[in-house]
Write an enzyme that holds these catalytic residues in place. Structure first.
Site, PDB file in Angstrom:
ATOM      1  N   HIS A   1       0.812  -1.204   0.000  1.00  0.00           N
ATOM      2  CA  HIS A   1       0.000   0.000   0.000  1.00  0.00           C
ATOM      3  C   HIS A   1       0.856   1.269   0.000  1.00  0.00           C
ATOM      4  O   HIS A   1       1.966   1.267   0.506  1.00  0.00           O
ATOM      5  CB  HIS A   1      -0.892   0.037   1.242  1.00  0.00           C
ATOM      6  CG  HIS A   1      -1.778  -1.151   1.383  1.00  0.00           C
ATOM      7  ND1 HIS A   1      -2.029  -1.732   2.591  1.00  0.00           N
ATOM      8  CD2 HIS A   1      -2.459  -1.886   0.474  1.00  0.00           C
ATOM      9  CE1 HIS A   1      -2.843  -2.756   2.435  1.00  0.00           C
ATOM     10  NE2 HIS A   1      -3.107  -2.871   1.157  1.00  0.00           N
TER      11      HIS A   1
ATOM     12  N   LYS B   1       6.433   6.384   6.997  1.00  0.00           N
ATOM     13  CA  LYS B   1       6.034   5.552   8.128  1.00  0.00           C
ATOM     14  C   LYS B   1       7.254   5.111   8.922  1.00  0.00           C
ATOM     15  O   LYS B   1       8.307   4.844   8.349  1.00  0.00           O
ATOM     16  CB  LYS B   1       5.304   4.295   7.635  1.00  0.00           C
ATOM     17  CG  LYS B   1       4.040   4.576   6.870  1.00  0.00           C
ATOM     18  CD  LYS B   1       3.455   3.298   6.301  1.00  0.00           C
ATOM     19  CE  LYS B   1       2.208   3.582   5.479  1.00  0.00           C
ATOM     20  NZ  LYS B   1       1.701   2.364   4.845  1.00  0.00           N
TER      21      LYS B   1
ATOM     22  N   ASP C   1      -6.776  -6.478  -1.549  1.00  0.00           N
ATOM     23  CA  ASP C   1      -5.375  -6.586  -1.955  1.00  0.00           C
ATOM     24  C   ASP C   1      -5.174  -7.546  -3.125  1.00  0.00           C
ATOM     25  O   ASP C   1      -4.211  -7.413  -3.878  1.00  0.00           O
ATOM     26  CB  ASP C   1      -4.497  -6.996  -0.777  1.00  0.00           C
ATOM     27  CG  ASP C   1      -4.302  -5.866   0.226  1.00  0.00           C
ATOM     28  OD1 ASP C   1      -4.737  -4.725  -0.051  1.00  0.00           O
ATOM     29  OD2 ASP C   1      -3.715  -6.124   1.284  1.00  0.00           O
TER      30      ASP C   1
ATOM     31  N   TYR D   1       2.630   1.444  13.727  1.00  0.00           N
ATOM     32  CA  TYR D   1       3.379   2.393  12.907  1.00  0.00           C
ATOM     33  C   TYR D   1       2.864   3.813  13.045  1.00  0.00           C
ATOM     34  O   TYR D   1       1.704   4.062  13.298  1.00  0.00           O
ATOM     35  CB  TYR D   1       3.417   1.977  11.441  1.00  0.00           C
ATOM     36  CG  TYR D   1       2.094   1.825  10.733  1.00  0.00           C
ATOM     37  CD1 TYR D   1       1.669   2.772   9.813  1.00  0.00           C
ATOM     38  CD2 TYR D   1       1.294   0.693  10.937  1.00  0.00           C
ATOM     39  CE1 TYR D   1       0.481   2.616   9.126  1.00  0.00           C
ATOM     40  CE2 TYR D   1       0.104   0.529  10.252  1.00  0.00           C
ATOM     41  CZ  TYR D   1      -0.306   1.500   9.354  1.00  0.00           C
ATOM     42  OH  TYR D   1      -1.480   1.335   8.673  1.00  0.00           O
TER      43      TYR D   1
END
Length: 181
Positions: A62, A72, A170, A132
């Protein structure tokens, strides 16, 4: 904190100093001043996310595009994952290249994934809690992704293909060649 540069410009593996004794351990997982010195620029994280998954769950690959792109700082609080970052910066000399790093509660490693990268992971332990920080807020209209098994990326997810658990969302992601970047 020990810092390891990766072959992908801007991606860093961070290993905090861990102080252990018979009571357990203590570590500073994030310090903005130290982190910004390591990265070489100011990064302000504005959103924290946490996910729980079972063995074989693969999430990603992603990314967010445009003004909603996200950097991130990722780590595992419980369990073990293989974490993957793919350079999707069209003007980068490492465009289409990836790194894979084992992150676990035991090794306490963290990975900084800058803007312009697709990101994903697969759970290698019975369960895992993945945490994260993001430097930009999530925006559904800026979502992008690449199919986890894109042949041009040739990512070794460690687990057998038949053991991977992939969301329907996904499973329909495009290849890198056809992705909106």
């Amino acid at each position: 904190m020990r810092v390891t540069k990766t072959e992908l410009e801007g991606c860093f593996i961070l290993e905090p100093k861990v102080f252990e004794d018979d009571r357990g351990y203590f570590m500073e997982s994030y310090n903005s001043e130290m982190f910004n010195d390591i990265i070489g620029r100011k990064v302000t994280f504005v959103q924290d996310n946490q996910a729980f998954s079972t063995i074989g769950v693969a999430r990603g690959l992603h990314y967010q595009i445009g003004e909603y792109a996200q950097a991130k700082l990722v780590r595992v609080i419980q369990g073990k994952v293989l974490d993957v970052a793919v350079d999707v910066r069209k003007d980068s000399v490492t465009f289409g290249k990836h790194i894979a790093v084992e992150l676990s509660a035991e090794n306490k490693k963290q990975l900084f994934v800058p803007r312009g990268f697709a990101h994903g992971y697969v759970v290698l332990s019975k369960t895992a809690e993945f945490f994260y920080k993001c430097d930009n807020l999530y925006n559904k209209n800026a979502e992008g992704g690449i199919i986890y098994n894109d042949r041009s990326l040739n990512i070794d997810w460690i687990l057998p293909h038949d053991d991977l658990i992939i969301s329907e969302k996904d499973l329909v992601l495009p290849s890198l060649e056809n992705a909106s970047l």
